[in-house]
Each structure stands twice: as structure tokens, then as C-alpha cells.
Design a protein around this motif. Structure first.
Motif, mmCIF file in Angstrom:
data_model
loop_
_atom_site.group_PDB
_atom_site.id
_atom_site.type_symbol
_atom_site.label_atom_id
_atom_site.label_comp_id
_atom_site.label_asym_id
_atom_site.label_seq_id
_atom_site.Cartn_x
_atom_site.Cartn_y
_atom_site.Cartn_z
ATOM 1 N N LYS A 162 9.035 52.965 -55.422
ATOM 2 C CA LYS A 162 7.846 52.857 -54.000
ATOM 3 C C LYS A 162 6.564 51.221 -54.347
ATOM 4 C CE LYS A 162 7.730 57.415 -52.306
ATOM 5 N NZ LYS A 162 7.061 58.629 -51.782
ATOM 6 N N PRO A 163 5.942 50.353 -53.391
ATOM 7 C CA PRO A 163 4.953 50.012 -53.735
ATOM 8 C C PRO A 163 3.831 50.486 -54.341
ATOM 9 C CG PRO A 163 5.837 48.661 -51.807
ATOM 10 C CD PRO A 163 6.080 51.040 -51.712
ATOM 11 N N SER A 164 3.523 51.523 -53.728
ATOM 12 C CA SER A 164 1.792 52.056 -54.329
ATOM 13 C C SER A 164 2.194 52.583 -56.305
ATOM 14 C CB SER A 164 2.015 53.278 -53.721
ATOM 15 O OG SER A 164 2.355 54.106 -54.292
ATOM 16 N N GLN A 165 3.792 52.678 -56.272
ATOM 17 C CA GLN A 165 3.643 53.084 -57.950
ATOM 18 C C GLN A 165 3.751 51.945 -58.850
ATOM 19 O OE1 GLN A 165 7.989 54.835 -56.890
ATOM 20 N NE2 GLN A 165 7.208 56.792 -56.702
ATOM 21 N N ALA A 166 4.347 50.547 -58.771
ATOM 22 C CA ALA A 166 4.508 49.710 -58.857
ATOM 23 C C ALA A 166 2.248 48.805 -59.055
ATOM 24 C CB ALA A 166 4.575 48.274 -58.932
ATOM 25 N N ALA A 167 2.218 49.561 -58.434
ATOM 26 C CA ALA A 167 0.299 49.322 -57.920
ATOM 27 C C ALA A 167 -0.065 50.117 -59.023
ATOM 28 C CB ALA A 167 -0.022 48.995 -56.152
ATOM 29 N N VAL A 168 0.155 51.797 -58.985
ATOM 30 C CA VAL A 168 -0.390 52.014 -60.053
ATOM 31 C C VAL A 168 -0.666 51.574 -61.104
ATOM 32 C CG1 VAL A 168 -1.091 54.487 -61.059
ATOM 33 C CG2 VAL A 168 -1.165 54.044 -58.302
ATOM 34 N N ALA A 169 0.568 51.564 -61.876
ATOM 35 C CA ALA A 169 1.081 50.585 -63.011
ATOM 36 C C ALA A 169 0.572 49.329 -63.434
ATOM 37 C CB ALA A 169 2.618 50.444 -62.922
ATOM 38 N N ILE A 170 0.563 48.574 -62.596
ATOM 39 C CA ILE A 170 -0.433 47.515 -62.840
ATOM 40 C C ILE A 170 -1.673 47.692 -63.128
ATOM 41 C CG2 ILE A 170 -1.452 45.240 -62.010
ATOM 42 C CD1 ILE A 170 2.126 44.742 -60.494
ATOM 43 N N GLU A 171 -2.338 48.634 -62.380
ATOM 44 C CA GLU A 171 -3.903 49.102 -62.798
ATOM 45 C C GLU A 171 -4.107 50.187 -63.954
ATOM 46 O OE1 GLU A 171 -4.306 48.311 -57.435
ATOM 47 O OE2 GLU A 171 -4.202 50.871 -59.145
ATOM 48 N N ASN A 172 -2.918 50.557 -63.894
ATOM 49 C CA ASN A 172 -3.703 51.218 -65.047
ATOM 50 C C ASN A 172 -2.484 51.462 -66.420
ATOM 51 O OD1 ASN A 172 -5.462 53.083 -63.062
ATOM 52 N ND2 ASN A 172 -3.339 53.571 -62.019
ATOM 53 N N CYS A 173 -1.722 51.110 -66.611
ATOM 54 C CA CYS A 173 -1.346 50.549 -67.889
ATOM 55 C C CYS A 173 -1.868 50.137 -68.906
ATOM 56 C CB CYS A 173 0.030 49.615 -67.572
ATOM 57 S SG CYS A 173 0.559 48.118 -67.980
ATOM 58 N N ASP A 174 -2.018 49.862 -70.367
ATOM 59 C CA ASP A 174 -2.081 49.377 -71.164
ATOM 60 C C ASP A 174 -2.216 47.921 -71.253
ATOM 61 O OD1 ASP A 174 -2.425 48.275 -74.102
ATOM 62 O OD2 ASP A 174 -2.744 50.604 -74.526
ATOM 63 N N LYS A 175 -3.543 47.652 -71.142
ATOM 64 C CA LYS A 175 -3.985 46.021 -70.844
ATOM 65 C C LYS A 175 -3.074 45.019 -71.625
ATOM 66 C CE LYS A 175 -6.038 46.761 -67.354
ATOM 67 N NZ LYS A 175 -6.288 47.133 -66.087
ATOM 68 N N THR A 176 -2.503 45.615 -73.006
ATOM 69 C CA THR A 176 -1.630 44.748 -73.673
ATOM 70 C C THR A 176 -0.074 43.442 -73.398
ATOM 71 O OG1 THR A 176 -0.698 46.640 -74.734
ATOM 72 C CG2 THR A 176 -2.262 45.284 -75.873
ATOM 73 N N TYR A 177 0.139 44.604 -71.693
ATOM 74 C CA TYR A 177 1.452 44.404 -71.453
ATOM 75 C C TYR A 177 0.999 43.766 -70.371
ATOM 76 C CZ TYR A 177 3.370 48.940 -73.335
ATOM 77 O OH TYR A 177 3.477 49.950 -73.808
ATOM 78 N N ARG A 178 0.102 42.791 -69.924
ATOM 79 C CA ARG A 178 -0.125 42.327 -69.050
ATOM 80 C C ARG A 178 0.685 42.316 -67.940
ATOM 81 N NH1 ARG A 178 -0.604 36.789 -73.235
ATOM 82 N NH2 ARG A 178 -2.427 37.647 -74.263
ATOM 83 N N ALA A 179 0.536 43.706 -67.232
ATOM 84 C CA ALA A 179 1.536 44.035 -65.706
ATOM 85 C C ALA A 179 0.767 43.073 -64.999
ATOM 86 C CB ALA A 179 1.568 45.251 -65.778
ATOM 87 N N ILE A 180 2.361 42.129 -64.553
ATOM 88 C CA ILE A 180 1.599 41.630 -63.204
ATOM 89 C C ILE A 180 3.241 42.020 -62.202
ATOM 90 C CG2 ILE A 180 0.091 39.581 -63.637
ATOM 91 C CD1 ILE A 180 2.565 38.083 -63.606
ATOM 92 N N LEU A 181 2.605 41.381 -60.667
ATOM 93 C CA LEU A 181 3.647 41.421 -59.745
ATOM 94 C C LEU A 181 4.790 40.802 -60.599
ATOM 95 C CD1 LEU A 181 4.026 43.296 -57.560
ATOM 96 C CD2 LEU A 181 3.374 41.968 -56.104
ATOM 97 N N ALA A 182 5.693 40.839 -60.608
ATOM 98 C CA ALA A 182 6.915 39.585 -60.325
ATOM 99 C C ALA A 182 7.094 38.775 -58.976
ATOM 100 C CB ALA A 182 7.973 40.384 -60.494
ATOM 101 N N GLU A 183 7.389 37.596 -59.577
ATOM 102 C CA GLU A 183 7.708 37.172 -58.195
ATOM 103 C C GLU A 183 8.812 37.239 -57.823
ATOM 104 O OE1 GLU A 183 6.189 34.296 -57.197
ATOM 105 O OE2 GLU A 183 4.395 34.793 -58.433
#
Length: 448
Positions: A162-183
Motif C-alpha cells: 500500500k502507498p500509505s505503508q511506503a509513506a510511513v516508512a519514509i517518514e519514520n525510518c532511521d534517517k541514515t537509510y535516506r529513504a525516498i520514494l523510488a523513481e
């Protein structure tokens, strides 16, 4: 509000990205009713109802801006298809395009479910999954590796359902992972080519052999335009006895490259599979391309080459002088290629039903969006007629959308409930109620 405040910059409306919803609703729905309905999902920063400049009446189009992407995605998932007020049609909810976007289509759900992350090079795919599974159900994880050494590059992709799960991961995961939405993948990034209606795909590190010069091998490369699964390809090539290996090739994103590698235990089976399945339409309308690829065996000796050519000649004779080319040689108990169902789907379909008379009055129309491409007309009729009272199918030329016209509203509702979000022959369908033709329009009435 009639339109966006002029003082609010474009960058604020798209900050954070994908936090603004595009809502198609009844013209009678007010800004306050929208705010009340969507506020349960998070902090709303603004609601805009688009109005006609002359009449000041609502056009039935609205925008809702949230403070977080995860809130907007959750609202989209929960509110799409809901009825806000009695007597009104179900609303349609999408993530709005960026104000600076030059695209002419809505943001697809598939573009919002995959994230790109930077990870330690020691991470395995299991480590990656365990790290990000707390934010939602994961469809797959992929670690990008050096294709020569096989070592991790310290980069990976995680795809959620689900899109909401990916958005929650980007917002809340450790910043060292530098998570962004994939192109999102574009047509330019794929390796498919089209020649004479047959799909051809880049075989990667597997050199294609020219069977006309006598280069027969036990390995085949199958190329396809349709989004076939590993299970579908396995079932198709397993019809010919002797298959010992079948793998759908995937890219660094975990997406299908459009080709699969198949290996047989003997040369005869490989030759027979090549002759019978090259050009075979599976699913209907999608022509497969099957070629020999190098299997690494040394056939340079005169004896080895003579043996290879003898076996190939025997199999060619069986192909050309045997049964009809729509049949595949098989031991007892094996199905033929032609017996494979023309409809491959993840939903249990009811039995076929007759079409309603062409002059029947339409009581309901369904609007269908296809991804990646529309299904053939006969396949659509086959699928949508099973719910009864289907009058006709209409595909909009040049677009990935179509309409299904029914003479009975209940049958249309059952079709929408059963088929929305489902995959048929590798094509995902979004099935929604179509807007009725505008009575006040002076344009020529619709014919579909």
C-alpha cells in the motif's frame, strides 16, 4: 475556495511530496463537508473546491492538502469509492500530480509503493525486510549488487503493498537509510523492442544463438510484452517434458525485465519448445518470442556437433510432420498449449453469460483504467459478460481506458466489486462507476 491562494507558492503545495489529493465528487458537496470527511486521516492544511469562473458553481473537482504524505495516502486508500452524502455518486480519490509536473495523468498507486534506501553493504535481503517490515506488509525486497562480483552496492529497494505503508516508512525510518520514494520506471528504461508484433527483450548476459546456422542448445530465452508471472511461464514451458530450470529475469528494482530463461534436460525438448512456443499468443494478443541462448556446453568437436544436428533434425521432423502446430507433443496426462485458459486472473469468475441485446437501455456504465495496456475487446467481453446484462464494451482510442455498458445496475455493481484492482492476463484493472453524460452539454451524445 475557488482556487489556490495566490500567495501560497507551488513548493508549499507539494511539500511534502504526494501530500495533496485530487478528488472527483458531486457538485453539491461543500468544502466543509469535504473537510469533515477527510479530517479523520490527519492534519488538513487546505481544501479547495474548483468552481466555474462564470457561474461560481462547483465543477465537482476538489483538492485536499495534508501535512504528511502518509495521511494523504491513507485517505486515498480508505475514501476512494465511498459515498459522502446520500443520493450522490461514490467519490474518486487520487494523489494529485505535482504542480510542476508536465505529465497528463494521475499518479498511479504502483508509483507510491516502492522506496529506495541506502543500507550497510553487509545487509542481506532478510535483514532489509526485517528492518522495514514494522511499517507495513512488504511485497519484496531487492539489494542492488555488482553484476560481476555479486557484492552489495549498499543500495536497495523495498516494495510495500500500500502507498500509505511506503509513506510511513519514509517518514519514520532511521534517517541514515535516506529513504525516498523510488523513481517510477519509464518506457525509456525498459529493454523491450517491438518487431512485427513480437516482443523482443535484451537477454542480458545470455548471447542469443542463431538456430538457422545450426546453433541449437538446451537453453531458451522467452521474451514477452505482457506482465507474466514466474508461475505462468513455468506452467507454459513445463508442458514440454524435460524442463529443469525456469527463471523470470528481474532488474535491480525487482521488476520483470520482460524475459525468462528456461533450460531443458535434453536438446530435443528445447528444440520442440522453441518451434512450438515461438510466436504463440499467451495471453491472447501477446505474442511470445523464444530463442536459443548459449548454455555453456562445448559442441566444437565434430562428433558433438553431428550429434546435436542429428537430434535437432529428428525433432524438426516431428514438429513439421506431426500434429497441428496448435498442439504440443506430450506424454499421456499432459495438456496441450491450446487447452490453456485464455483468461488468466486472480479472481474466481462466474460462468459465461449471454450479452444483452444491443438495443437494450443502459442502466449503468463502468469506467475501467488498464495498466500497463488495455486488454483485447474479446477478452474484456469474456470477463465482464459473466456478471450478466452486459450490452457492449468500448475502448477509448489512444488511451488506456474503456467503458462497459450494462442493462442492469446490480450486474454492473457485482462486476465492479469483483474486478476492481484485479489482474487479468497480466493487466491490472481499476473499475469504477462512470460519470453520467452531462445533460446540459451541447456536444453529440455518447454512443457508448
Amino acid at each position: 475556495m475557488e482556487e489556490y491562494p495566490t500567495k501560497q507558492g507551488t513548493e508549499n503545495l507539494d511539500d511534502p511530496p504526494n501530500s495533496r489529493l485530487f478528488v472527483v465528487t458531486s457538485r453539491s458537496i461543500t468544502e466543509d463537508e469535504l473537510r469533515d470527511s477527510f479530517s479523520v486521516f490527519g492534519d488538513i492544511q487546505g481544501v479547495w473546491v474548483v468552481k466555474d469562473k462564470q457561474t461560481k458553481e462547483s465543477k465537482g473537482i476538489c483538492y485536499v492538502k495534508f501535512s504528511k504524505s502518509s495521511q494523504a495516502c491513507l485517505a486515498m486508500e480508505e475514501m476512494h469509492g465511498k459515498v459522502l452524502m446520500d443520493g450522490t455518486k461514490p467519490i474518486k480519490v487520487f494523489i494529485a500530480q505535482s504542480r510542476s509536473s508536465t505529465r497528463h495523468r494521475d499518479v498511479e498507486d504502483e508509483e507510491l509503493t516502492r522506496i529506495f534506501v541506502m543500507i550497510p553493504k553487509t545487509f542481506s535481503e532478510e535483514d532489509l525486510k526485517n528492518t522495514f517490515k514494522e511499517y507495513g506488509d512488504i511485497e519484496y525486497c531487492v539489494i542492488i549488487k555488482n553484476k560481476f562480483t555479486g557484492e552489495s552496492k549498499g543500495l536497495g529497494y523495498v516494495r510495500y503493498y500500500k502507498p500509505s505503508q511506503a509513506a510511513v516508512a519514509i517518514e519514520n525510518c532511521d534517517k541514515t537509510y535516506r529513504a525516498i520514494l523510488a523513481e517510477p520506471r519509464t518506457k525509456a528504461s525498459t529493454t523491450e523492442e517491438y518487431t512485427g508484433g513480437t516482443a523482443r527483450a535484451d537477454p542480458g548476459n545470455y548471447p542469443v544463438m542463431d538456430y538457422r546456422s545450426g546453433d541449437f542448445t538446451r537453453c531458451l530465452m522467452m521474451s514477452t510484452r505482457a506482465a507474466l508471472t514466474q508461475e505462468q511461464i513455468f506452467a507454459l514451458f513445463d508442458i514440454i517434458p524435460g524442463m529443469e530450470y525456469c527463471e523470470l529475469q528481474r532488474d535491480a528494482y525487482g521488476m520483470s525485465k520482460g524475459h525468462a530463461l528456461i533450460r531443458y534436460s535434453n536438446l530435443g525438448s528445447a528444440v520442440y519448445a522453441k518451434e512450438k512456443l515461438n510466436g504463440f499468443e499467451y495471453p491472447p494478443g501477446n505474442r511470445l518470442a523464444v530463442n536459443f541462448v548459449d548454455d555453456g556446453e562445448d559442441r566444437s568437436s565434430p562428433v558433438g556437433r553431428m550429434a546435436m544436428q542429428f537430434v535437432a533434425a529428428q525433432m524438426m521432423s516431428a514438429v513439421w510432420n506431426g500434429p497441428s502446430t496448435s498442439q504440443v507433443m506430450k506424454p499421456p496426462g499432459y495438456p496441450t498449449v491450446s487447452s490453456i485458459s485464455r483468461i488468466q486472473t486472480d479472481v474466481n469468475l462466474p460462468p459465461l453469460k449471454k450479452l444483452a441485446p444491443p438495443d437494450s437501455k443502459a442502466k449503468e456504465r463502468l469506467f475501467v483504467v488498464f495498466s500497463p495496456s488495455p486488454l483485447p475487446m474479446d477478452v474484456l467481453e469474456d470477463v465482464f459478460c459473466r456478471f450478466g446484462s452486459l450490452i457492449e464494451v468500448h475502448l477509448v482510442p489512444g488511451r488506456k481506458v474503456g467503458y462497459m455498458k450494462y442493462s442492469d445496475k446490480q450486474c454492473a455493481d457485482e462486476a465492479m466489486a469483483a474486478l476492481h484492482g484485479r489482474i487479468v492476463n497480466g493487466v491490472k484493472m481499476k473499475v469504477m462507476l462512470a460519470d453520467p453524460p452531462r445533460e446540459e452539454s451541447h456536444k453529440r451524445p455518447r454512443t457508448y
